[in-house]
Design an enzyme around this catalytic site. Structure first.
Site, PDB file in Angstrom:
ATOM      1  N   ASP A 125       0.851  -1.182   0.000  1.00 15.78           N
ATOM      2  CA  ASP A 125       0.000   0.000   0.000  1.00 15.78           C
ATOM      3  C   ASP A 125       0.889   1.235   0.000  1.00 15.78           C
ATOM      4  OD1 ASP A 125      -2.421   1.461   0.120  1.00 15.78           O
ATOM      5  OD2 ASP A 125      -2.039   1.831   2.247  1.00 15.78           O
ATOM      6  N   GLU A 126       0.884   1.946  -1.100  1.00 13.88           N
ATOM      7  CA  GLU A 126       1.735   3.123  -1.282  1.00 13.88           C
ATOM      8  C   GLU A 126       3.195   2.841  -0.922  1.00 13.88           C
ATOM      9  OE1 GLU A 126      -0.226   6.381   0.865  1.00 13.88           O
ATOM     10  OE2 GLU A 126      -1.431   6.704  -0.935  1.00 13.88           O
ATOM     11  N   PRO A 127       3.770   1.751  -1.456  1.00 13.98           N
ATOM     12  CA  PRO A 127       5.141   1.393  -1.070  1.00 13.98           C
ATOM     13  C   PRO A 127       6.189   2.414  -1.516  1.00 13.98           C
ATOM     14  CG  PRO A 127       4.412   0.068  -2.935  1.00 13.98           C
ATOM     15  CD  PRO A 127       3.206   0.810  -2.447  1.00 13.98           C
TER      16      PRO A 127
END
Ligand SMILES: *[C@@H]1O[C@H](CO)[C@@H](O)[C@H](O)[C@H]1NC(C)=O
Ligand SMILES: *[C@@H]1O[C@H](CO)[C@@H](O)[C@H](O)[C@H]1NC(C)=O
Ligand SMILES: *[C@@H]1O[C@H](CO)[C@@H](O)[C@H](O)[C@H]1NC(C)=O
Ligand SMILES: *[C@@H]1O[C@H](CO)[C@@H](O)[C@H](O)[C@H]1NC(C)=O
Ligand SMILES: *[C@@H]1O[C@H](CO)[C@@H](O)[C@H](O)[C@H]1NC(C)=O
Ligand SMILES: *[C@@H]1O[C@H](CO)[C@@H](O)[C@H](O)[C@H]1NC(C)=O
Ligand SMILES: *[C@@H]1O[C@H](CO)[C@@H](O)[C@H](O)[C@H]1NC(C)=O
Ligand SMILES: *[C@@H]1O[C@H](CO)[C@@H](O)[C@H](O)[C@H]1NC(C)=O
Ligand SMILES: *[C@@H]1O[C@H](CO)[C@@H](O)[C@H](O)[C@H]1NC(C)=O
Ligand SMILES: *[C@@H]1O[C@H](CO)[C@@H](O)[C@H](O)[C@H]1NC(C)=O
Length: 489
Positions: A125-127
């Site tokens: 998630d949103e790395p």
């Protein structure tokens, strides 16, 4: 006769091709369902909420068995998430990826309406979030490839697609001009590997877009521009006029994709919304204007200046519910993104495709007792602030920040607010309203004007688990007693 048939056929083909070349279909609208809450609304209640509001798509951040079980048989399209913390092991081990797919996908998956209609796996998630540095991005493509391989082995590769939700700081532009868009240099190479992977498997690029954060960060962007209001001064860029902040960010991404060599890449919006508390301009009335502007913009199907015929295929509203345990590192508004409050009550009407409608609230919500914890005014309150600060370090005091709904409640009301938040978070346990003798339990609602002193929810998990254990023991006991009574002496 045959000639006529062929003519009809040709006309049909023509009609279909005209239909397809018309401005795109309207984006499907779904919601993000996060569970970073101390007392989350029980999953079956949330699913009821989704169904009663005709919400047909939902994006999750993990693969919680209770959540997936509740979604079973609903026909709601589901994106399951893999937390960033798992990326390292999923990159280095094909076995780990196989286990993940087996435990969290194959077990639940069905496209026949009996199991869970999983359509995407969101890897991370949103790395690429800039504040993470290189904590996660070295593993992302490897993890995605391993999950894809496991998916193919499970014969689900043609039904489930692998995606990576990206934050909007993954790309940038000089002077906010979309034509100057590009991916961030430090992740440029990883991004090209990711795009190659997505393109190969016909997965969309998932971007989170936040006009609220853009407004807060960029002095050149006005509130009206962020809220899709008519503007006499559109932002001009290479003969294109930008009327709103959403199009500006979206086209910055379009340019970035083109420069990286993927001008046709499909885009879906993974998160978009407006918070309602914890910051200036974070209110329900502004959020309503934003959501109305967004849904009307999508409804016109006109797309954006750079993609007039290809608007986003789907968007996921951020978020379904308020979550009182979300990190407030970026600001206190982080706990107030919900279109519903933490207990499933609608904040404002939203158009999910059937026109602007008042949303249906969650029904028969199980609250704790109508009790609150406030400060005892008869005590010496000289040390009360310290206790309140301590309470706020674990409880949720985000509504008291500047611009928040409880910002201007007067002392010692703010102390009471902190005490109550802590008390509710601890299931109204008597010892959680102590505060060195300064706390007082009351049955009179201390809410004032906009500042709501909430009553917490029953913890579903504890309840249902205790409930079923209790029934189990009662049954066992009854069985044992009847056995004793019937056994011949
Ligand atoms: C959901 O859809 C049904 C059938 O199309 C409709 O009757 C109902 O009003 C819709 N509910 C909401 C909240 O939009
Ligand atoms: C990802 O996994 C591969 C295969 O095990 C390994 O060679 C590579 O070093 C890993 N990447 C990182 C950044 O650790
Ligand atoms: C399945 O997902 C859950 C929740 O995200 C996670 O805790 C668990 O480790 C996953 N299972 C496997 C085998 O990776
Ligand atoms: C704001 O606008 C000015 C003038 O157009 C421009 O030079 C500057 O780069 C812009 N700032 C941002 C953050 O976009
Ligand atoms: C990013 O990568 C592409 C392709 O390798 C290259 O053309 C471009 O110059 C790179 N951009 C930056 C800022 O490194
Ligand atoms: C963009 O161009 C239009 C028409 O040429 C003009 O009215 C408008 O003021 C310009 N916008 C800005 C921000 O300069
Ligand atoms: C947004 O916040 C600013 C600063 O507090 C305020 O002046 C303005 O009135 C607010 N706008 C709206 C529409 O509430
Ligand atoms: C307030 O705290 C100080 C330091 O811990 C302590 O000495 C003092 O007795 C406290 N006062 C009251 C009224 O509890
Ligand atoms: C708090 O401020 C709002 C306006 O920002 C006002 O309407 C309200 O009356 C104030 N409440 C208190 C308790 O002062
Ligand atoms: C409550 O308000 C008082 C006076 O405005 C302030 O000094 C104190 O820090 C506040 N406490 C909290 C926990 O917000």
């Amino acid at each position: 006769m045959a000639f006529n048939l062929r003519l009809i056929q040709a006309l049909l083909v023509l009609a279909i091709s005209i239909f397809h070349s018309l401005p795109g279909v309207e984006a499907a609208v779904g919601v993000n369902w996060g569970t970073t809450a101390s007392h989350p609304l029980p999953p079956p209640k949330v699913v009821e909420l989704l169904k009663s509001n005709n919400i047909t798509k939902v994006k999750l951040f993990d693969a919680d068995p209770n959540v997936l079980q509740s979604l079973s048989g609903t026909n709601i399209y589901v994106t399951v998430g893999i937390p960033n913390s798992m990326l390292r092991s999923l990159n280095s081990s094909k076995k780990a990826a196989e286990s993940w797919v087996h435990d969290n996908l194959t077990r639940y998956f069905s496209d026949a309406g009996t199991g869970v209609r999983i359509e995407y796996i969101a890897v991370g998630d949103e790395p690429f979030l800039q504040s993470y540095g290189d904590q996660f991005h070295p593993f992302i493509v490897g993890a995605a490839i391993n999950i894809q391989t496991a998916l193919t082995a499970a014969k689900l590769a043609n039904k489930v697609r692998v995606v990576v939700p990206c934050s909007s700081d993954t790309f940038a532009s000089e002077s906010s001009l979309p034509s100057k868009g590009h991916f961030r240099p430090d992740i440029n190479e990883t991004m090209i590997e990711l795009l190659t992977f997505l393109n190969k498997h016909r997965s969309p690029f998932i971007a989170n877009i936040s006009p609220f954060l853009t407004y807060r960060q960029n002095k050149n962007i006005t509130l009206d521009f962020s809220l899709f209001k008519e503007t006499a001064h559109p932002l001009n860029d290479s003969h294109k006029a930008y009327q709103n902040s959403f199009d500006l960010t979206y086209d910055t991404l379009v340019t970035s994709l083109s420069k990286a060599g993927f001008p046709e890449m499909e885009i879906a919006v993974g998160q978009i919304g407006w918070p309602t508390d914890g910051a200036t301009n974070a209110t329900s009335s502004i959020a309503e204007i934003f959501m109305k502007g967004l849904t009307e913009h999508l409804h016109t199907k006109s797309g954006t200046p750079l993609r007039p015929h290809n608007p986003p295929t789907e968007i996921y509203v951020f978020s379904l519910l308020d979550e009182d345990q979300r990190s407030i590192a970026n600001g206190n508004f982080e706990r107030h993104w919900g279109i519903f409050t933490f207990d499933g009550q609608a904040k404002y009407p939203v158009n999910f495709g059937q026109g602007l409608k008042t949303l249906v609230n969650a029904q028969n919500v199980d609250y704790l007792a109508s009790k609150w914890c406030v400060v005892n005014n008869n005590m010496d309150l000289s040390n009360a602030s310290a206790s309140a600060l301590e309470a706020c370090s674990v409880a949720d005091c985000s509504a008291m920040s500047p611009g928040g709904s409880c910002f201007n409640i007067t002392w010692p009301g703010n102390i009471s607010y902190a005490f109550n938040s802590y008390y509710q978070q601890h299931d109204q346990r008597a010892d959680s309203c102590n505060f060195g003798g300064l706390g007082l339990i009351t049955t009179v609602d201390p809410s004032m004007e906009k500042c709501r002193f909430s009553v917490g929810l029953q913890t579903s998990l504890a309840c249902s688990l205790h409930g079923s254990f209790l029934i189990y023991w009662i049954l066992l006991l009854t069985a044992a007693i009847s056995l004793c009574l019937w056994s011949p002496t």
